[in-house]
Each structure stands twice: as structure tokens, then as C-alpha cells.
Design a protein around this motif. Structure first.
Motif, PDB file in Angstrom:
ATOM      1  N   SER A   1       4.834  38.480 -57.494  1.00 46.11           N
ATOM      2  CA  SER A   1       5.918  37.800 -56.790  1.00 46.11           C
ATOM      3  C   SER A   1       6.635  38.749 -55.832  1.00 46.11           C
ATOM      4  CB  SER A   1       6.912  37.220 -57.805  1.00 46.11           C
ATOM      5  OG  SER A   1       7.931  36.504 -57.154  1.00 46.11           O
ATOM      6  N   TYR A   2       6.955  39.936 -56.324  1.00 50.76           N
ATOM      7  CA  TYR A   2       7.632  40.922 -55.475  1.00 50.76           C
ATOM      8  C   TYR A   2       6.688  41.443 -54.393  1.00 50.76           C
ATOM      9  CZ  TYR A   2      10.255  45.092 -54.134  1.00 50.76           C
ATOM     10  OH  TYR A   2      10.931  46.036 -53.415  1.00 50.76           O
ATOM     11  N   GLY A   3       5.446  41.701 -54.769  1.00 50.24           N
ATOM     12  CA  GLY A   3       4.498  42.285 -53.828  1.00 50.24           C
ATOM     13  C   GLY A   3       4.137  41.354 -52.687  1.00 50.24           C
ATOM     14  N   ILE A   4       3.926  40.073 -52.989  1.00 49.00           N
ATOM     15  CA  ILE A   4       3.562  39.128 -51.936  1.00 49.00           C
ATOM     16  C   ILE A   4       4.705  38.947 -50.958  1.00 49.00           C
ATOM     17  CG2 ILE A   4       3.120  36.675 -51.497  1.00 49.00           C
ATOM     18  CD1 ILE A   4       1.320  36.653 -53.946  1.00 49.00           C
ATOM     19  N   GLY A   5       5.905  38.737 -51.468  1.00 45.90           N
ATOM     20  CA  GLY A   5       7.049  38.546 -50.580  1.00 45.90           C
ATOM     21  C   GLY A   5       7.338  39.770 -49.733  1.00 45.90           C
TER      22      GLY A   5
END
Length: 267
Positions: free
Chosen positions: A93-97
Motif C-alpha cells: 500500500s505504501y510502496g504503490i502510492g
């Protein structure tokens, strides 16, 4: 002519928050405390940013400029993840955003600095950091809204998606309506903002430049440039993050993988 503001001027304006807080308590909205906390955070954060930028502009270091940009991106990624009711497990979630926003904002910012603004040097923090802040802030809102809409809708429409997959459709076909809905939802605020700008509202950057003594015609050109950059970064970031999330919500066998989602804990 630039009018200098004093702390007493800010204190008078802050009285409006007391009015809002009083209305919240009178109507039992429960927003008085969040309003106070948000206001205090804003004052502290902007004060610290002012001190940091003053030092950063004076040093004129490309590495410090890059470091400041990375810090802004990392915080934007955290805020994007915090706005999602359902988020991907692990670092996804953090990496994609963060990855989508960083790539989109970087491409758009380099384009703006190298073709339109052309400061000397091109990485001048006085231009790069404020432009990045405006572009990244809007991209953050768009990406956060897209991922929230995409994951929440996928969980809600699970039966319909799995029915499409059971009929032999690919994951991209089954999830296409949800993807389109997420993209439209995330991009609509930017479209509405551009449509109303000038006639209904004077944007903050343009107003600030006019108040500081810049010719209105020149301020308008800068605002138009910034809005084009913002719309471009938001569009690219939203599309990249949404496609990556769709891919993560399914696997190579075209199965829906909602087990990769976790609901945010309620405070």
C-alpha cells in the motif's frame, strides 16, 4: 508593494477558528478538538518549513534539494496510505502510492523546470521545492482517493467480480468497471478545480504572487503552468497506482485476492 504580516495579525485571523469550534460544540459535531489539533499542526509544520526553506535557499545545494524532495515524498506516501479504509497488506500500500506519486511528480517537475521556468541552476530549490509541493500535494489527494475507491469498491462488489471471472473473463475485464470508477472519482476534483478557477475562485499561488507585488498577468501565466503540471502529475500518478493495485488484487490465474487487503483499525 509587499505588506508585512505580524503575529498579532495572525492571532486576529485565528479567532475565526474559535467561531468554528463554538459552532461545532453548539451543534454537537465533535469537530472542535480535531479542528484545534489540525490548526496547531498546521502552524508548527509551516513554521518549521519556513525555517528549513530559508536555510535551504541560502545553501543552494542540489543534494539538500533532493533530500528535501525525498522527505516530502515519503510523508506524502504515508498520508496516502492513511486515507485508505482498506489497504494492501505489507509494504504494498505504501510502496504503490509512494512510487506512483514520485514517478509522476518527478517527470512533471523535470518537464516544468527544464522547458518553462528554466531557473539557473535548473534544480534551484527556490523554484523546485514550491513547485514540487503543489504538484505532490494534489497528486497525493488524487492517488489516495483512487486507491480508497478501488479497494473499497472491490470488497463491496466481490460477488459481481468473481462471477465475471467464473465466466472466463480476465481480471482486467472483470475489474475494469471498478477501475474506471476509481479513476473518474480521483480525477474529478482536479477537473472541477480547473473549470471553476478564475471565475469562481482565485487560486492560492496566484493570489500570493499578486499580494507580493507580481503583475497579475504574470501571476496568471504561472498559475496556468502550475495547473497543467498538477493535472498531468495527478493523472499519471492515479493511473499508475490504480493499475498496480488492480494487479495486486488479482493473480496470474485471474483470481480475486481480497485476502491481500486489510481493513484500517478504527481509532
Amino acid at each position: 508593494m509587499l505588506v508585512t504580516l505580524h503575529y498579532t495579525d495572525l492571532a486576529v485571523a485565528a479567532l475565526l477558528l474559535l467561531v468554528n469550534g463554538g459552532l461545532s460544540m453548539a451543534l454537537d459535531l465533535g469537530l472542535a478538538r480535531p479542528l484545534l489539533v489540525a490548526a496547531l499542526r498546521m502552524v508548527v509544520q509551516l513554521s518549521l518549513v519556513g525555517l528549513v526553506l530559508t536555510r535551504l535557499f541560502a545553501l543552494e545545494s542540489p543534494w539538500l534539494t533532493l533530500g528535501a524532495a525525498l522527505v516530502m515524498l515519503l510523508f506524502a506516501g504515508q498520508e496516502t496510505m492513511a486515507r485508505q479504509e482498506r489497504r494492501l497488506t505489507g509494504w504494498w500500500s505504501y510502496g504503490i502510492g509512494t512510487g506512483a506519486m514520485g514517478t509522476a511528480a518527478g517527470i512533471v517537475l523535470l518537464l516544468g523546470l527544464s522547458t518553462a521556468v528554466r531557473p539557473d541552476p535548473w534544480w534551484d530549490a527556490r523554484y523546485a521545492i514550491p513547485m514540487l509541493g503543489m504538484v505532490l500535494g494534489n497528486a497525493m489527494s488524487g492517488v489516495g482517493l483512487a486507491l480508497h475507491t478501488l479497494t473499497a469498491t472491490a470488497a463491496r462488489e466481490r460477488a459481481a467480480i468473481e462471477a465475471q471471472l467464473a465466466l472466463g473473463h480476465t481480471r482486467w475485464t472483470a475489474l475494469r468497471p471498478i477501475l474506471r470508477h476509481a479513476l473518474r472519482t480521483a480525477l474529478m476534483p482536479t477537473i472541477n478545480s480547473m473549470a471553476a478557477m478564475g471565475v469562481v475562485a482565485l487560486p492560492g499561488m496566484m493570489t500570493g504572487q499578486i499580494l507580493s507585488g507580481v503583475d497579475p498577468g504574470e501571476a496568471v501565466k504561472y498559475q496556468i503552468l502550475i495547473m497543467f503540471l498538477i493535472s498531468g502529475a495527478t493523472g499519471l500518478g492515479v493511473l499508475a497506482a490504480s493499475l498496480a493495485t488492480v494487479r495486486r488484487l488479482s493473480d496470474r490465474r485471474h483470481r480475486l485476492r481480497l485476502d491481500r487487503l486489510v481493513r484500517r483499525k478504527q481509532a
